[in-house]
Scaffold this motif. Sequence first.
Motif, short mmCIF file in Angstrom:
data_model
loop_
_atom_site.label_atom_id
_atom_site.label_comp_id
_atom_site.label_asym_id
_atom_site.label_seq_id
_atom_site.Cartn_x
_atom_site.Cartn_y
_atom_site.Cartn_z
N UNK A 183 -8.58 -3.52 0.28
CA UNK A 183 -8.79 -3.26 -0.95
C UNK A 183 -10.34 -2.62 -1.11
N UNK A 184 -11.21 -2.99 -0.18
CA UNK A 184 -12.55 -2.34 0.12
C UNK A 184 -12.64 -1.10 0.47
N UNK A 185 -11.52 -0.75 1.39
CA UNK A 185 -11.59 0.79 1.69
C UNK A 185 -10.27 1.37 1.55
N UNK A 186 -9.92 1.62 0.24
CA UNK A 186 -8.79 2.44 -0.07
C UNK A 186 -8.40 3.67 0.42
N UNK A 187 -9.81 4.45 0.54
CA UNK A 187 -9.50 5.95 0.89
C UNK A 187 -9.14 6.05 2.40
N UNK A 188 -9.30 5.01 3.15
CA UNK A 188 -8.93 5.16 4.76
C UNK A 188 -7.41 4.96 4.88
N UNK A 189 -6.76 4.55 3.64
CA UNK A 189 -5.19 4.22 3.96
C UNK A 189 -4.38 5.34 3.17
N UNK A 190 -4.75 6.66 3.89
CA UNK A 190 -4.07 7.77 3.48
C UNK A 190 -3.56 8.19 4.84
N UNK A 191 -2.35 9.38 4.54
CA UNK A 191 -1.61 9.84 5.47
C UNK A 191 -1.49 11.24 5.16
N UNK A 192 -1.67 12.49 6.02
CA UNK A 192 -1.58 13.67 5.67
C UNK A 192 -0.39 14.35 5.99
N UNK A 193 0.30 15.07 5.03
CA UNK A 193 1.63 15.58 5.12
C UNK A 193 1.50 17.23 4.98
N UNK A 206 -0.82 8.44 -0.41
CA UNK A 206 -1.17 7.00 -0.01
C UNK A 206 -0.24 6.24 0.84
N UNK A 207 -0.67 5.68 1.83
CA UNK A 207 0.21 5.03 2.88
C UNK A 207 0.51 3.50 2.37
N UNK A 208 -0.32 3.03 1.26
CA UNK A 208 0.14 1.73 0.78
C UNK A 208 0.23 1.93 -0.67
N UNK A 209 1.09 0.83 -1.32
CA UNK A 209 1.41 0.80 -2.86
C UNK A 209 1.04 -0.51 -3.13
N UNK A 210 0.34 -0.62 -4.43
CA UNK A 210 0.14 -1.88 -5.02
C UNK A 210 0.63 -2.07 -6.40
N UNK A 211 1.51 -2.92 -6.66
CA UNK A 211 2.13 -3.01 -8.16
C UNK A 211 2.46 -4.60 -8.33
N UNK A 212 2.79 -4.68 -9.51
CA UNK A 212 3.36 -6.21 -9.94
C UNK A 212 4.55 -6.64 -9.10
N UNK A 213 4.44 -7.93 -9.07
CA UNK A 213 5.60 -8.51 -8.08
C UNK A 213 6.64 -8.55 -9.10
#
Length: 478
Positions: A304-314, A324-331
């Motif tokens: 969570x401290x480095x969200x910009x690093x968790x990306x992939x390029x298409x 975004x390679x990761x997603x955060x949402x309510x359980x």
Amino acid sequence: MDKVQPQKHGRRKYRPLDVRTWFEGFLQLIGWILVIILSVVTGALFILYEIKVLNRHDVDFRDMHFDQRITNNINNRYHKNFLLAEQCANPDPVYFPGQTARFPFEPPVAYPPWSNIAPRCKPVVMIECTDIRTAACNATREALYDAAGLALAPGTPYVNCLRAGRVRVGAMSVPAGRPISLVAYLYDNNPYATLVINSPFDINVTGVRQFVDQVAEAVSSSTVNYVQPSTQLSRGISLAGVRVVASLQLLAGYTRNLRAVPPWIAVSNLWPWPGMNARCQNTGTEPAYRITGSASITIPGFSLARPNEAVVALTVAGSSLLLAAWSIGPAAAPSQELGGSTDITVSYLTGIRVAIGQVPLLGPCGGWQFSSDPADLNLTYTPHWTGSLAALQAGTSFRPIVDQVVTVDVRDVAAPRTFALPSYGGMYYIFGAFVMAFIWLVSNSLILFIIILVWWNVRSNKGLPPVTYRYMKKYRGW
């Protein structure tokens, strides 16, 4: 005194509408008369409601259908470019010195009947030399690729996009004794222009460019007016630096006719409106295609401290998009109950669906772009961890996921789509008016004879001769 014999009164013979006065006849026919009046009033109200209330809805409904039929042919043309960009890419299936793999090429699939629009590929300029593995042939290839704006490395975007996309390139071996030549072909195997390369190691680059320009300008722009990608669309897709193994597939078949919803179908030929006529051509019968495949990539680590690093390029057709390679949402779904769960779920990327489109106004430098419509971008995530937000904020992180298979679905924004017209019930009011008019016509036709019958019975019960007594012999002299 003789007795008077009583007279025998026989049973009176039945006669329909055997009335003695006109008032009695009116009472007998009042129901029938009301039916006639109600049919006229009801039919008039149906027509009035259709014209005054539903008229705007009616016009909008027909115009939407008509506009879709007109513009759908344009959509088909642009979607045909999507297929041509896959099937008409640079066909260079040969080896050259320093090349580690064959130039991307796959046999084209069968062309669908694009509403009598013959698919045309860009003209191709072939390098013809005896041995394509020689340095002389490779030097000729470098000059041709420079003139065509292409890079020597397979799958590399345009080097000079202003010169690219106008012709295709290729190479083939010829019998010994023939000089190295650049031969241009159009839609058949008959060459129509040739440039002989006498000095392969001292090539006139200007002459090669002029030759390529001549080949490109010899074809009508309306015939091959699409932006040629540097390689096949299916071979030019990469995710996180990994090539996506993809292929062209059918998305929707031929059962895509633009037909009016009921009851328009039954009366489409009765309505003098081109857009409502089911016989219109180019109305969405063409199929839609897509390019789909998958790639095994490494999902980058997440914190969570480095969200910009968790990306992939298409990357598709030279255009790139960060995802975004990761997603955060309510359980769980939101709840109105007090003390509800505040847990969250962290998920990783497993599926991508995007749409690209050709933008001719941008020219070859920006010819293929990702759709900016949020509905055309769909990402699928798989749950990886569930916990409290406090734990994630406290420093909980996730390691990279190696060899994760991610599916990629690339669609065309100009593909023929299923078109559903709004539900319109105005025709039922017109049908109702027709029914009322039929009831009125039948009732009016019969009541004329019934009035004559009432008149006949009234005169008969009053002891008067029939209406036609003047033309009867037994009443002669009255």
